[in-house]
Motif scaffolding. Structure first.
Motif, short mmCIF file in Angstrom:
data_model
loop_
_atom_site.label_atom_id
_atom_site.label_comp_id
_atom_site.label_asym_id
_atom_site.label_seq_id
_atom_site.Cartn_x
_atom_site.Cartn_y
_atom_site.Cartn_z
N UNK A 184 -15.29 -32.04 0.27
CA UNK A 184 -14.81 -32.32 1.62
C UNK A 184 -15.29 -33.70 2.10
N UNK A 185 -14.37 -34.51 2.60
CA UNK A 185 -14.79 -35.80 3.16
C UNK A 185 -15.51 -35.57 4.49
N UNK A 186 -16.45 -36.43 4.82
CA UNK A 186 -17.27 -36.21 6.01
C UNK A 186 -16.50 -36.55 7.28
N UNK A 187 -15.47 -35.78 7.52
CA UNK A 187 -14.53 -36.11 8.58
C UNK A 187 -14.86 -35.31 9.83
N UNK A 188 -15.73 -35.87 10.64
CA UNK A 188 -16.14 -35.18 11.85
C UNK A 188 -17.44 -34.42 11.68
N UNK A 189 -17.93 -34.37 10.47
CA UNK A 189 -19.20 -33.66 10.22
C UNK A 189 -19.99 -34.36 9.13
N UNK A 190 -21.26 -34.02 9.07
CA UNK A 190 -22.08 -34.54 8.00
C UNK A 190 -21.87 -33.71 6.76
N UNK A 191 -22.08 -34.32 5.64
CA UNK A 191 -21.84 -33.57 4.42
C UNK A 191 -23.01 -33.83 3.47
N UNK A 192 -23.43 -32.80 2.80
CA UNK A 192 -24.44 -33.03 1.77
C UNK A 192 -23.91 -32.50 0.46
N UNK A 193 -24.02 -33.35 -0.50
CA UNK A 193 -23.40 -33.10 -1.79
C UNK A 193 -24.46 -32.86 -2.87
N UNK A 194 -24.05 -32.11 -3.87
CA UNK A 194 -24.90 -31.91 -5.03
C UNK A 194 -23.99 -31.98 -6.25
N UNK A 195 -23.59 -33.19 -6.62
CA UNK A 195 -22.63 -33.34 -7.72
C UNK A 195 -23.18 -32.76 -9.01
N UNK A 196 -22.36 -31.97 -9.68
CA UNK A 196 -22.82 -31.26 -10.87
C UNK A 196 -22.35 -31.89 -12.17
N UNK A 197 -21.27 -32.66 -12.07
CA UNK A 197 -20.61 -33.11 -13.30
C UNK A 197 -21.50 -33.91 -14.26
N UNK A 198 -22.20 -34.92 -13.78
CA UNK A 198 -23.01 -35.68 -14.75
C UNK A 198 -24.03 -34.81 -15.48
N UNK A 199 -24.64 -33.90 -14.75
CA UNK A 199 -25.63 -33.03 -15.39
C UNK A 199 -24.97 -32.12 -16.42
N UNK A 200 -23.81 -31.60 -16.05
CA UNK A 200 -23.09 -30.74 -16.99
C UNK A 200 -22.68 -31.53 -18.23
N UNK A 201 -22.19 -32.75 -17.99
CA UNK A 201 -21.82 -33.60 -19.13
C UNK A 201 -23.01 -33.76 -20.07
N UNK A 202 -24.15 -34.05 -19.49
CA UNK A 202 -25.36 -34.26 -20.31
C UNK A 202 -25.69 -33.00 -21.09
N UNK A 203 -25.56 -31.84 -20.42
CA UNK A 203 -25.89 -30.59 -21.09
C UNK A 203 -24.94 -30.34 -22.26
N UNK A 204 -23.65 -30.52 -22.01
CA UNK A 204 -22.68 -30.26 -23.08
C UNK A 204 -22.85 -31.27 -24.21
N UNK A 205 -23.09 -32.52 -23.85
CA UNK A 205 -23.31 -33.52 -24.89
C UNK A 205 -24.50 -33.14 -25.75
N UNK A 206 -25.53 -32.67 -25.09
CA UNK A 206 -26.72 -32.23 -25.81
C UNK A 206 -26.39 -31.10 -26.78
N UNK A 207 -25.60 -30.14 -26.29
CA UNK A 207 -25.27 -29.00 -27.15
C UNK A 207 -24.49 -29.48 -28.38
N UNK A 208 -23.50 -30.32 -28.14
CA UNK A 208 -22.70 -30.79 -29.27
C UNK A 208 -23.51 -31.71 -30.18
N UNK A 209 -24.36 -32.53 -29.57
CA UNK A 209 -25.18 -33.45 -30.37
C UNK A 209 -26.12 -32.70 -31.29
#
Lengths: 340, 340
Positions: free
Chosen positions: A156-181
Motif C-alpha cells: 500500500x502506498x502511504x496515501x493519507x497514512x504512515x506505512x511500515x514495510x518489511x520487504x521479504x523478497x531479498x531475504x527469500x532470494x538469499x535463502x533460495x539461492x543458498x538452498x540451490x547453491x
DNA sequence: CTGTTAGCGCTTTCAG
DNA sequence: CTGAAAGCGCTAACAG
C-alpha cells in the motif's frame, strides 16, 4: 433485577448539592478550576456512593475524541502479533489511551471494521500486515475521512497514512539461492492457504517461483502445498511430502511454526536434517533456536519490535492526517542456522 | 491536510434536500416508515458522496446501547482463547454486534478494563478464565451497575452474572494417581509463573501437592519450576530438570504447549518417553496428537467449544442482569495417551 | 409521507 | 468559586 438506570453526573450533582459543571470539573481533576477541597470531597463521595462512571459515549461525543486506538489484526494466536499488541498497549497506556482489538478474518469482518473505524470508534488505528481483505483504496478512504492510521503493508502506498514495510523478497532470494547453491534441487514450498490459492499475493511464493527459474529447476506443482497456517497441518504436510517416492530435498515453510513442524516431521520420519532435508522457515520465533538442528529462517533483522509502529501511531494522532504519510522499512534478512 | 470535519446527518440532509429525520430513517433502513424509493435514493446518494458514516458515540448515547460486546482476556496467543474469540465473534456477527477485545495482563490494565466496562463501552462482556487481576467482588460491582456478563471462572460465585466453570481438580487427581500407580516417584511440576509464585491460586498445583501427600511422596520444592508460560522456557526448564543428578521420572506441565516442549526436551536429551520420563500436559491442543509419543493431557472433555459461552452472553444481554446467574460446568478429564 | 423538536450525558463557555 | 445553558450527532415522538 437490574438497577433502574446508570447514575449520571446530574445524580451526583444532586447528591453532592452542586451543579453538574462542578461534578465535571472534579471528575476530570481540572487544576485550572480552583475547587475548594471541601466541595471536591463532597463530589467525590457522592460519586463513590453512586458508583458513578462518566458515560463514555457522551464524553466522546462532546470531546470529539474516544481516547481509544484500534488494532486491526487478521488473526490472533500468531506470535508476531502478540508482540505488536504488547507494544501498542504499552504505548497506549502511557498516553492514557485504551486499545481495542478487532479481528478481521473475512471480507465481511473487514467491511465491518472499516465501518466501525469510519464511525469513529477510535482516534487512530494500526492495520496489521496480514489483512488481506482491506485494500489500499479503502484505507485511503478512511484516512481521507480523517482517521490517523499506520498501516503495516509491503504494497500500500502511504496515501493519507504512515506505512511500515518489511520487504521479504531479498531475504527469500538469499535463502533460495543458498538452498540451490548447496545442491538442493527439489525444494518444496509449504505455504498459507491464501498464498497457495493465489501466488501473486505472496512475496515468498513469488520469490520461490522466481528462484526455480533462476536456477533452472523444474517447477513441480505438487511440491507447493498448504500447511503453514497451523502446526498440525504443517506436520502432516511435510510427513506426506517425505512419504512420496520422490520426496523433496528441501522445504521452505512460510511460517516459523511450520518450519518447526517440518523439522519434527523429518525427525519422526527418520530423515536427517539438514542432510536429507533442508528446512527454512519464515518469521521470527524464539523456538527456532531450540529445535535440533536450529531452524534457519527468513525474518525480521532483529527481534520483533513494534514500539516504532506505536510511536508512529501516536505521532500521527497528534499531528493529524497527512497528505502523504511517512514510510518506514525494516527488510527481512536470511538467518542461516543448522537446518539448511 | 485533514478534512475540516466529519460529515453529519445534517450535511447529508442538506445535500439531499430532506430533513435529518429522513436521513436517519433511510440510514437505518426502517421499514415501518414508508419512504418513497426516490427520496431514499437521493439520501443514499448524498450519503455516499459525502462518505457519511453515522457517528457511533452519538448513536450509542441516544440509543443507550453500543452494539458491542467486550471480550476480556488475560493474554493473547494462547490457543484456547483463539477459539473463544472465534466463537464469540461468530455469535456477535449473527446478532449484528461488534467485538472489542481487551487484554488484561496487569493490575493496572484490569482497573482500566473495569473502568471502561463501567463507562458502558459495551453492552455485555465475557471475562475469560485467566484473569487473575479481577476478583468476584469487582465483577459483581460491574454487574450491579447493570452490565450483562458471563464469567469463566472456577471460583467466582454467579453473583449478578452467569458463570461457566471448567473444574480441573478431578482430572488432575486422576492424572497424578495414574503417574504414581505406574510407579513414578519423582514427579516434577512445570507451572506458570503466577501459580508457582502462589500455589493457592492454582488447582493444578494444589492437586499436585495433594497427590504427593496421598501417595506418600516426599515433596521436593526443586521439582516445582516455572516454564509453562512459553514453549522455549518449558523446553529449557525440562532440559535442566533432566540434566540434574536426580532427574524426575515424570513431568506434569501446566499447559499443553509446555507438555509438547517437555517431550522434545526429553527426546533431545536422549530420555525415553514414557520409559524414563512420563509427560502429562494441561489443556486441549491438537498438537498433542502428533508428538511422538502422543501427549497425555488433562483438559476439556471434548474439543474446545465456547459457543455455549457466546450464547449465554447474548441471552444475558437480552434478559438483563439477574440477581443470581446461571452456572454451567464442563469438567476437565484425564486423557491418557502415549506419553504417560 | 416528512419535518420539527426534545433529549441521550457530558464538557465548557460565559455570567454571576 | 459556581451555575446556567448551549450543543456534540443522533433517534423517535409527535405534528403536520
Amino acid at each position: 433485577m437490574t438497577r433502574s438506570r446508570q447514575p449520571t453526573s446530574r445524580d451526583v450533582a444532586a447528591l453532592a448539592g452542586v451543579s453538574v459543571a462542578t461534578v465535571s470539573y472534579v471528575m476530570n481533576g481540572r487544576t485550572d478550576r480552583r475547587i475548594p477541597a471541601e466541595t471536591r470531597d463532597r463530589v467525590l463521595e457522592a460519586a463513590g456512593r453512586l458508583a458513578y462512571a462518566p458515560n463514555r459515549s457522551a464524553r466522546s461525543l462532546r470531546n470529539r475524541r474516544t481516547e481509544q486506538v484500534c488494532l486491526v489484526v487478521g488473526s490472533i494466536g500468531v506470535p508476531a502479533y502478540d508482540q505488536l499488541a504488547q507494544d501498542i498497549h504499552d504505548r497506549a497506556d502511557d498516553a492514557g489511551y485504551g486499545v481495542l482489538t478487532i479481528v478481521v478474518n473475512s471480507p465481511a469482518r473487514a467491511a465491518k471494521a472499516v465501518e466501525l473505524l469510519q464511525q469513529r470508534i477510535a482516534d487512530g488505528a494500526v492495520i496489521a500486515p496480514d489483512i488481506r481483505f482491506l485494500d489500499g483504496a479503502e484505507l485511503t478512504g478512511l484516512a481521507r475521512g480523517g482517521l490517523p492510521m499506520v498501516v503495516m503493508s509491503n504494497t500500500a502506498p502511504p496515501d493519507g497514512f504512515d506505512v511500515v514495510r518489511a520487504p521479504q523478497t531479498p531475504a527469500c532470494d538469499a535463502a533460495f539461492d543458498h538452498l540451490f547453491a548447496t545442491g538442493r534441487r527439489r525444494v518444496a514450498f509449504v505455504g498459507h492457504r491464501y498464498e497457495v490459492d493465489d501466488p501473486s499475493t505472496s512475496e515468498r511464493l513469488t520469490a520461490y517461483l522466481a528462484a526455480l527459474g533462476r536456477h533452472d529447476a523444474e517447477p513441480d506443482p505438487s511440491l507447493v502445498v498448504t500447511g503453514a497456517d497451523d502446526r498440525v497441518a504443517a506436520y502432516h504436510a511435510v510427513t506426506a511430502l517425505l512419504d512420496r517416492p520422490d520426496p523433496p530435498d528441501a522445504v521452505f515453510a512460510a511460517s516459523a511454526r511450520a518450519g518447526v513442524s517440518a523439522i519434527w516431521a523429518a525427525r519422526d520420519a527418520g530423515a536427517d536434517v539438514p542432510g536429507e532435508l533442508a528446512v527454512v522457515g519464515a518469521g521470527n520465533l524464539p523456538e527456532s533456536l531450540i529445535t535440533r538442528p536450529a531452524l534457519s529462517t527468513v525474518g525480521p533483522a532483529t527481534e520483533d519490535d513494534f514500539t516504532e509502529v506505536a510511536r508512529l501511531l501516536f505521532d500521527r494522532i497528534d499531528a493529524g492526517v497527512p497528505e502523504r504519510g511517512r514510510e518506514l522499512s525494516d527488510p527481512w534478512a536470511f538467518h542461516p542456522r543448522g537446518s539448511s
